[in-house]
Structures are given as structure tokens and as C-alpha cells.
Design a protein around this motif. Structure first.
Motif, PDB file in Angstrom:
ATOM      1  N   TRP A  47       0.827  -1.210   0.000  1.00 58.42           N
ATOM      2  CA  TRP A  47       0.000   0.000   0.000  1.00 58.42           C
ATOM      3  C   TRP A  47       0.861   1.260   0.000  1.00 58.42           C
ATOM      4  O   TRP A  47       0.622   2.185  -0.767  1.00 58.42           O
ATOM      5  CB  TRP A  47      -0.918   0.008   1.227  1.00 58.42           C
ATOM      6  N   TYR A  48       1.880   1.308   0.852  1.00 59.30           N
ATOM      7  CA  TYR A  48       2.668   2.529   0.983  1.00 59.30           C
ATOM      8  C   TYR A  48       3.457   2.826  -0.289  1.00 59.30           C
ATOM      9  O   TYR A  48       3.514   3.974  -0.739  1.00 59.30           O
ATOM     10  CB  TYR A  48       3.624   2.434   2.169  1.00 59.30           C
ATOM     11  N   HIS A  49       4.077   1.809  -0.850  1.00 59.70           N
ATOM     12  CA  HIS A  49       4.848   2.030  -2.067  1.00 59.70           C
ATOM     13  C   HIS A  49       3.962   2.580  -3.176  1.00 59.70           C
ATOM     14  O   HIS A  49       4.320   3.545  -3.862  1.00 59.70           O
ATOM     15  CB  HIS A  49       5.517   0.731  -2.522  1.00 59.70           C
ATOM     16  N   TYR A  50       2.804   1.969  -3.357  1.00 52.70           N
ATOM     17  CA  TYR A  50       1.903   2.431  -4.414  1.00 52.70           C
ATOM     18  C   TYR A  50       1.396   3.845  -4.123  1.00 52.70           C
ATOM     19  O   TYR A  50       1.359   4.705  -5.011  1.00 52.70           O
ATOM     20  CB  TYR A  50       0.724   1.471  -4.573  1.00 52.70           C
ATOM     21  N   THR A  51       1.020   4.088  -2.881  1.00 50.83           N
ATOM     22  CA  THR A  51       0.500   5.406  -2.506  1.00 50.83           C
ATOM     23  C   THR A  51       1.557   6.489  -2.686  1.00 50.83           C
ATOM     24  O   THR A  51       1.278   7.562  -3.238  1.00 50.83           O
ATOM     25  CB  THR A  51       0.021   5.386  -1.040  1.00 50.83           C
ATOM     26  N   TYR A  52       2.777   6.226  -2.240  1.00 49.50           N
ATOM     27  CA  TYR A  52       3.824   7.240  -2.301  1.00 49.50           C
ATOM     28  C   TYR A  52       4.145   7.628  -3.743  1.00 49.50           C
ATOM     29  O   TYR A  52       4.370   8.809  -4.035  1.00 49.50           O
ATOM     30  CB  TYR A  52       5.090   6.747  -1.604  1.00 49.50           C
ATOM     31  N   TYR A  53       4.157   6.670  -4.645  1.00 44.80           N
ATOM     32  CA  TYR A  53       4.560   6.951  -6.023  1.00 44.80           C
ATOM     33  C   TYR A  53       3.405   7.279  -6.958  1.00 44.80           C
ATOM     34  O   TYR A  53       3.626   7.855  -8.032  1.00 44.80           O
ATOM     35  CB  TYR A  53       5.360   5.780  -6.584  1.00 44.80           C
ATOM     36  N   HIS A  54       2.183   6.944  -6.596  1.00 47.08           N
ATOM     37  CA  HIS A  54       1.071   7.117  -7.529  1.00 47.08           C
ATOM     38  C   HIS A  54      -0.052   8.012  -7.017  1.00 47.08           C
ATOM     39  O   HIS A  54      -0.770   8.599  -7.824  1.00 47.08           O
ATOM     40  CB  HIS A  54       0.500   5.753  -7.920  1.00 47.08           C
ATOM     41  N   LEU A  55      -0.222   8.128  -5.716  1.00 47.25           N
ATOM     42  CA  LEU A  55      -1.298   8.956  -5.173  1.00 47.25           C
ATOM     43  C   LEU A  55      -0.693  10.284  -4.724  1.00 47.25           C
ATOM     44  O   LEU A  55      -0.405  10.494  -3.549  1.00 47.25           O
ATOM     45  CB  LEU A  55      -1.984   8.244  -4.002  1.00 47.25           C
ATOM     46  N   LEU A  56      -0.503  11.182  -5.665  1.00 49.59           N
ATOM     47  CA  LEU A  56       0.219  12.443  -5.427  1.00 49.59           C
ATOM     48  C   LEU A  56      -0.796  13.536  -5.086  1.00 49.59           C
ATOM     49  O   LEU A  56      -1.277  14.260  -5.959  1.00 49.59           O
ATOM     50  CB  LEU A  56       1.046  12.793  -6.652  1.00 49.59           C
ATOM     51  N   GLY A  91      -8.032   5.041 -12.883  1.00 47.24           N
ATOM     52  CA  GLY A  91      -8.161   5.492 -14.263  1.00 47.24           C
ATOM     53  C   GLY A  91      -7.777   6.945 -14.444  1.00 47.24           C
ATOM     54  O   GLY A  91      -7.134   7.551 -13.583  1.00 47.24           O
ATOM     55  N   THR A  92      -8.183   7.521 -15.566  1.00 50.82           N
ATOM     56  CA  THR A  92      -7.903   8.920 -15.867  1.00 50.82           C
ATOM     57  C   THR A  92      -9.143   9.595 -16.423  1.00 50.82           C
ATOM     58  O   THR A  92     -10.065   8.952 -16.908  1.00 50.82           O
ATOM     59  CB  THR A  92      -6.760   9.077 -16.890  1.00 50.82           C
ATOM     60  N   ASP A  93      -9.154  10.914 -16.343  1.00 52.75           N
ATOM     61  CA  ASP A  93     -10.245  11.719 -16.885  1.00 52.75           C
ATOM     62  C   ASP A  93      -9.645  13.031 -17.353  1.00 52.75           C
ATOM     63  O   ASP A  93      -9.038  13.753 -16.564  1.00 52.75           O
ATOM     64  CB  ASP A  93     -11.310  11.955 -15.819  1.00 52.75           C
ATOM     65  N   GLN A  94      -9.788  13.331 -18.640  1.00 57.79           N
ATOM     66  CA  GLN A  94      -9.232  14.555 -19.213  1.00 57.79           C
ATOM     67  C   GLN A  94      -7.747  14.674 -18.908  1.00 57.79           C
ATOM     68  O   GLN A  94      -7.248  15.724 -18.513  1.00 57.79           O
ATOM     69  CB  GLN A  94      -9.999  15.775 -18.688  1.00 57.79           C
ATOM     70  N   GLN A  95      -7.036  13.567 -19.081  1.00 61.63           N
ATOM     71  CA  GLN A  95      -5.586  13.465 -18.912  1.00 61.63           C
ATOM     72  C   GLN A  95      -5.129  13.662 -17.460  1.00 61.63           C
ATOM     73  O   GLN A  95      -3.942  13.821 -17.204  1.00 61.63           O
ATOM     74  CB  GLN A  95      -4.859  14.455 -19.827  1.00 61.63           C
ATOM     75  N   LEU A  96      -6.054  13.647 -16.538  1.00 57.50           N
ATOM     76  CA  LEU A  96      -5.717  13.730 -15.128  1.00 57.50           C
ATOM     77  C   LEU A  96      -6.062  12.404 -14.452  1.00 57.50           C
ATOM     78  O   LEU A  96      -7.059  11.767 -14.797  1.00 57.50           O
ATOM     79  CB  LEU A  96      -6.491  14.856 -14.439  1.00 57.50           C
ATOM     80  N   PRO A  97      -5.254  11.969 -13.488  1.00 55.54           N
ATOM     81  CA  PRO A  97      -5.585  10.732 -12.790  1.00 55.54           C
ATOM     82  C   PRO A  97      -6.845  10.897 -11.949  1.00 55.54           C
ATOM     83  O   PRO A  97      -7.129  11.981 -11.434  1.00 55.54           O
ATOM     84  CB  PRO A  97      -4.361  10.489 -11.909  1.00 55.54           C
ATOM     85  N   ILE A  98      -7.616   9.833 -11.846  1.00 53.18           N
ATOM     86  CA  ILE A  98      -8.789   9.817 -10.980  1.00 53.18           C
ATOM     87  C   ILE A  98      -8.381   9.209  -9.638  1.00 53.18           C
ATOM     88  O   ILE A  98      -7.893   8.081  -9.590  1.00 53.18           O
ATOM     89  CB  ILE A  98      -9.928   8.976 -11.585  1.00 53.18           C
ATOM     90  N   TYR A  99      -8.559   9.965  -8.576  1.00 55.93           N
ATOM     91  CA  TYR A  99      -8.331   9.449  -7.229  1.00 55.93           C
ATOM     92  C   TYR A  99      -9.698   9.198  -6.607  1.00 55.93           C
ATOM     93  O   TYR A  99     -10.504  10.126  -6.472  1.00 55.93           O
ATOM     94  CB  TYR A  99      -7.552  10.447  -6.375  1.00 55.93           C
TER      95      TYR A  99
END
Length: 264
Positions: A47-56, A91-99
Motif C-alpha cells: 500500500w505505501y509504495h503504491y501510494t507514495y509513487y502514484h497517489l500524489l 483510471g484517468t479523466d481529461q488526462q488527469l488521474p482519478i483518485y
């Protein structure tokens, strides 16, 4: 808080990074599949690795609630900071990541909830600063150069807050130096506020390359006036003196600065 890094990547994390970063139209609004959340939170390291690098959380993104409905960024961070939900990229929406927010699965590591809440609270605190006017200042750097609201008016000002004993603060010197080298223009200033005394800073910086201004003895302004609790922290001041971005990562600073320089 200085993040730690997980060296070994798990297959689950790799799969999540691939499935959650697909480009194209946004997926229909719906809750995240429980199996996906369970895989994402199988253990703290994954969880932490994914969050740190992908959930900005300091960057631009499309926010969604637990049902997949659009949500304002402030509301998203407010909910995430309660510790009642967690978030993942969906996923993404209008070239932005969806959180997207989702419920914690049964049996998850309690450290995931605690750390998620902490990261969200830090991001929320930084987000609340955006749009605020920086309190009056009169900074004098180690070279005797003075910075005031009047002298910096009409310029973009990058402020770095640090102190000698902060390992993360010092480790990011090369990254900040790179930004200084990239924006060699009169309307972009790089100024750091350090807590330490002039003589201690001069000794410490003797064998370290620093391309940005260093203002000593700034503890009172940082702690009492700005109430900065985490180091390093960075502010970007717009040409009107208002805070455009507050972030703790040099990588996020680079993205925000490029956007600020380009303008609307």
C-alpha cells in the motif's frame, strides 16, 4: 516526515500501477471493486509504495467519492483526512488521474489507516494555504541581499524551509539546484529560510553546492508566523504575493513551478 522506500516491488503493486494508469475516457461512476481494494491493501509495504509513487495529493487530479461521483478536491481531502476511507488511483479523466475514495477492507493493517490519515492531513494543510497572502517579511540572506514584499512584487518566489539537522531537507539540495538552473530568469527567485544561525550555516554549506539564497535564523517566522510543522516544506508565491502552491516534495514543486511559470 521523511518517507521510506520499499526496494522490492510486489507483483500485486505492479499490476495495480498498470491497471490504474490507463489513459482514455473516465470509467462509469461506480464503487471500486472490493477485490481490488483488498489487493491494494494486502500489506503495508504494498500500500505505501503504491501510494507514495502514484497517489500524489499535492498535484492536480480528478476526485471521486466512494460511489465514483465527482468531488471537489477540498471535500476529497477532508474525507480522506478523517481516516474513515482510503484512496487509490482508478483510471484517468481529461488526462488527469482519478483518485477515488473507498472503504477499508476487513482485516487491513491498522498502520495503513493511520498513515493514510496522516498523509491526507498534511496534504489538506498544504492545500488550505493556497490563495493566502504570505505574512509581511523582511528576509536578509547570507550575502546581505534583502527580500521584502516590495522587492519581490511581480515575481514568482520559490521558498524552501529547512534546517541543518533535517536529512530530507539536505538530500533535496540537488533537486532544488536543478530548478534554479532551469529557471535562470529575473522574474523567478529561489530563497530558502533556514532555522540555523549564520555561522553554523556557513560552516555547513562550505562543501555543499547551493544555488539558492539562504536566509538564516528564520525559526520564529517559520514556526510562530507560518506555523510550518513539516520539513522540508516549499511555497511558491505568485506575482501577487499569494501562495500558489505549498508542498513537501521537490518533485511536486517542480511540476507546480512549471505550471506557474507558464501561467494560465
Amino acid at each position: 516526515m521523511k518517507p521510506f522506500f520499499v526496494i522490492a516491488l510486489t507483483l500485486v503493486t505492479t499490476a495495480l500501477a498498470t491497471s490504474c494508469s490507463q489513459s482514455g475516457a473516465a470509467a462509469p461512476a461506480k464503487a471500486v471493486a472490493p477485490a481490488k481494494v483488498a489487493a491494494f491493501t494486502k500489506d503495508f509495504d504494498t500500500w505505501y509504495h503504491y501510494t507514495y509513487y502514484h497517489l500524489l495529493l499535492s498535484r492536480d487530479f480528478q476526485a471521486r467519492d466512494t460511489l465514483g461521483q465527482p468531488l471537489a478536491k477540498r471535500a476529497f481531502l477532508d474525507q480522506l483526512a478523517t481516516g474513515k476511507v482510503l484512496a487509490l488511483v482508478n483510471g484517468t479523466d481529461q488526462q488527469l488521474p482519478i483518485y477515488q475514495l473507498c472503504a477499508f477492507p476487513a482485516g487491513h493493517d491498522p498502520a495503513i489507516r493511520a498513515t493514510s490519515q496522516q498523509l491526507a492531513a498534511e496534504a489538506l494543510s498544504s492545500y488550505k494555504r493556497e490563495g493566502q497572502v504570505l505574512p509581511d517579511f523582511n528576509f536578509v540572506d547570507l550575502n546581505g541581499v534583502t527580500y521584502t514584499k516590495a522587492s519581490t512584487k511581480g515575481k514568482l518566489v520559490v521558498l524552501k524551509f529547512w534546517y541543518i539537522g533535517c536529512v530530507a531537507c539536505v538530500e533535496e539540495f540537488p533537486a532544488i539546484n536543478a530548478q534554479v538552473a532551469k529557471y535562470q530568469r529575473s522574474d523567478v527567485l529561489f530563497v530558502s529560510l533556514a532555522m540555523n544561525k549564520p555561522q553554523d550555516l556557513r560552516k555547513f554549506l562550505q562543501d555543499r553546492e547551493v544555488k539558492f539564497a539562504v536566509v538564516p535564523t528564520s525559526k520564529a517566522y517559520l514556526v510562530d508566523t507560518l506555523q510550518v510543522l513539516q520539513y522540508p516544506t516549499h511555497f511558491i508565491l505568485g506575482r501577487d504575493g499569494k501562495i500558489v502552491k505549498a508542498t513537501t516534495r521537490a518533485s511536486d514543486l517542480a511540476v507546480a513551478l512549471q505550471k506557474a511559470v507558464q501561467g494560465p
